[in-house]
Design an enzyme around this catalytic site. Structure first.
Site, PDB file in Angstrom:
ATOM      1  N   GLN A  81       0.822  -1.218   0.000  1.00  0.00           N
ATOM      2  CA  GLN A  81       0.000   0.000   0.000  1.00  0.00           C
ATOM      3  C   GLN A  81       0.855   1.267   0.000  1.00  0.00           C
ATOM      4  O   GLN A  81       0.321   2.372   0.010  1.00  0.00           O
ATOM      5  CB  GLN A  81      -0.939   0.000   1.219  1.00  0.00           C
ATOM      6  CG  GLN A  81      -1.921  -1.161   1.206  1.00  0.00           C
ATOM      7  CD  GLN A  81      -2.680  -1.327   2.516  1.00  0.00           C
ATOM      8  OE1 GLN A  81      -2.444  -0.616   3.495  1.00  0.00           O
ATOM      9  NE2 GLN A  81      -3.610  -2.270   2.540  1.00  0.00           N
ATOM     10  N   HIS A 147      -1.054  -0.102   5.736  1.00  0.00           N
ATOM     11  CA  HIS A 147      -1.649   0.884   6.655  1.00  0.00           C
ATOM     12  C   HIS A 147      -0.765   2.113   6.885  1.00  0.00           C
ATOM     13  O   HIS A 147      -0.319   2.383   7.991  1.00  0.00           O
ATOM     14  CB  HIS A 147      -1.995   0.225   7.990  1.00  0.00           C
ATOM     15  CG  HIS A 147      -3.098  -0.792   7.850  1.00  0.00           C
ATOM     16  ND1 HIS A 147      -3.796  -1.283   8.917  1.00  0.00           N
ATOM     17  CD2 HIS A 147      -3.629  -1.387   6.754  1.00  0.00           C
ATOM     18  CE1 HIS A 147      -4.714  -2.145   8.483  1.00  0.00           C
ATOM     19  NE2 HIS A 147      -4.613  -2.225   7.174  1.00  0.00           N
ATOM     20  N   GLU A 246     -15.138   3.408   9.787  1.00  0.00           N
ATOM     21  CA  GLU A 246     -15.713   4.469  10.623  1.00  0.00           C
ATOM     22  C   GLU A 246     -15.515   5.856  10.024  1.00  0.00           C
ATOM     23  O   GLU A 246     -14.516   6.113   9.353  1.00  0.00           O
ATOM     24  CB  GLU A 246     -15.023   4.491  11.997  1.00  0.00           C
ATOM     25  CG  GLU A 246     -15.126   3.205  12.777  1.00  0.00           C
ATOM     26  CD  GLU A 246     -14.385   3.273  14.119  1.00  0.00           C
ATOM     27  OE1 GLU A 246     -13.578   4.225  14.328  1.00  0.00           O
ATOM     28  OE2 GLU A 246     -14.616   2.371  14.937  1.00  0.00           O
ATOM     29  N   TYR A 267      -9.717 -10.538  10.972  1.00  0.00           N
ATOM     30  CA  TYR A 267      -9.794 -11.330   9.739  1.00  0.00           C
ATOM     31  C   TYR A 267      -9.881 -12.834  10.013  1.00  0.00           C
ATOM     32  O   TYR A 267     -10.301 -13.592   9.163  1.00  0.00           O
ATOM     33  CB  TYR A 267      -8.603 -11.018   8.830  1.00  0.00           C
ATOM     34  CG  TYR A 267      -8.633  -9.604   8.279  1.00  0.00           C
ATOM     35  CD1 TYR A 267      -9.730  -9.153   7.548  1.00  0.00           C
ATOM     36  CD2 TYR A 267      -7.587  -8.723   8.493  1.00  0.00           C
ATOM     37  CE1 TYR A 267      -9.777  -7.854   7.044  1.00  0.00           C
ATOM     38  CE2 TYR A 267      -7.618  -7.425   7.995  1.00  0.00           C
ATOM     39  CZ  TYR A 267      -8.717  -6.993   7.274  1.00  0.00           C
ATOM     40  OH  TYR A 267      -8.753  -5.722   6.777  1.00  0.00           O
TER      41      TYR A 267
HETATM   42 CA   LIG Z   1     -13.018   3.403  16.529  1.00  0.00          CA
END
Ligand SMILES: [Ca+2]
Length: 380
Positions: A81, A147, A246, A267
């Protein structure tokens, strides 16, 4: 109405909502053939500045012509990523040609990396970056290609005597999730710094022993969307694990709970934390998606190009379901999400970035080996 009838009615209502939304907007292709484009900015002459994740920055002309890569972009750690990620122009770019960009930066050992933020000046001939300076490096560097977070949001212009500030979102690097709850590192944080890299004296943890002073909020997982509401409130979103993406409104010093609490699951199907979606001392998200849509890119609609009822909505890209989410809020630019529509369901490409241009149109980047720059337009 009994439970038996409620669900088909809900499905029908959602289907109708989807059908109505599909007829509302469509896309025009501005440019295609960008390699994994990640971020977009609008230059004063109407052209576009685009990053490509492998480590290039290019100018796309209004007619779709894609320029050669700009010189002067630092080497990035392009794997997984990681790579060249977000981009933002200074509020006074028209005068100073300054810009900010973030990227995955390799450690000196070559094995580790972290997110870094740099400033640069776009040369007058727009061929290269000059005066490139790295003003922030996420600590510690670790061995991970996951990430990075890496969205930049410029704070509203401060009073003239104060330095301009910016926020940067930082992922927890996946293998280091527990770091998101510790203040001695930059994993899973939103930071707030001045555009010269200095730490504002009113940051929440400047006086906390052992805490890194750049930290604004913590307990984040992997935030890849950030947008400033017109009232100066920072909005972000973050990827949950399996479920539990979120939207959060980072206030100074707030703990957003990862990995103690989540609406999603790990996961391997085990619970996150004690399996409860709430926990004392942590902030609840403003909105959550289960199943995950894998959000990236975010923009508020301020223009009236799409009709009055779009003004004050929030748009979020979906990598996983390759659509654009339109979130209707309780009031323009604020409050809870009261309705969600999925636009561009037939797009078929991951939506990486979402921005409103100075012309009032919404622009999208699709994250693909032959990625596209798209303009969202009302359906004819
Ligand atoms: Ca949270």
């Amino acid at each position: 109405m009994t439970q038996r009838y409620r669900i088909p009615c809900l499905v029908l209502a959602l289907a109708l909502q989807g059908a109505a939304a599909l007829a509302d907007v469509t896309t025009q292709v501005v440019a295609k053939g960008l390699e994994h484009p990640w971020a977009l900015a609008f230059l004063p002459d109407g052209s576009f500045l685009v990053t490509e994740r492998p480590g290039r920055m290019r100018i796309v002309q209004r007619d779709g012509r894609i320029g050669v890569p700009l010189q002067g972009v630092p080497e990035v750690a392009s794997a997984g990523q990681g790579g060249l990620l977000d981009l933002a122009l200074d509020a006074r770019f028209a005068e100073n040609r300054r810009l900010y960009f973030c990227y995955a930066q390799a450690g000196s050992d070559g094995n580790t990396n972290s997110t870094a933020l740099a400033t640069a000046t776009l040369s007058q001939d727009a061929n290269r970056l000059v005066d490139v300076k790295t003003i922030f490096v996420q600590q510690p560097k670790v061995k991970s290609t996951l990430h990075f977070g890496c969205r930049i949001a410029l704070a509203s212009p401060p009073p003239p005597a104060q330095k301009p500030l910016l926020y940067l979102t930082l992922g927890e690097r996946f293998h280091h999730r527990d770091n998101a709850q510790k203040l001695d590192n930059h994993h899973g944080k939103v930071i707030r710094i001045a555009t010269d890299g200095s730490v504002p004296p009113d940051n929440p943890f400047v006086s906390t022993p052992g805490a890194l002073p750049e930290i604004w909020s913590f307990g984040h997982r992997n935030p890849q969307g950030a947008a400033m509401a017109p009232d100066g409130t920072l909005w972000i979103h973050e990827h949950g694990p399996m479920g539990g993406d979120e939207i959060n409104l980072p206030q100074p010093g707030s703990n957003f709970g990862w990995p103690l609490v989540s609406f999603g699951r790990n996961y391997n199907f085990t619970s996150v934390g004690d399996g409860k979606p709430q926990r004392e001392g942590t902030e609840q998200p403003l909105h959550q998606w289960t199943p995950s849509i894998a959000p990236s890119g975010m923009a508020f609609v301020t223009s009236k190009r799409y009709g009055e009822d779009w003004v004050g909505n929030l748009l979020v890209g979906s990598l996983k379901f390759t659509h654009l989410a339109r979130l209707h809020l309780a009031a323009p630019f604020q409050g809870a999400v009261v309705k969600e529509s999925r636009l561009l369901n037939d797009l078929g490409e991951r939506v990486r970035d979402v921005r409103q241009g100075p012309d009032g149109y919404i622009y999208l980047l699709t994250d693909h080996p032959q990625g596209r720059l798209l303009r969202l337009v009302p359906s004819p």
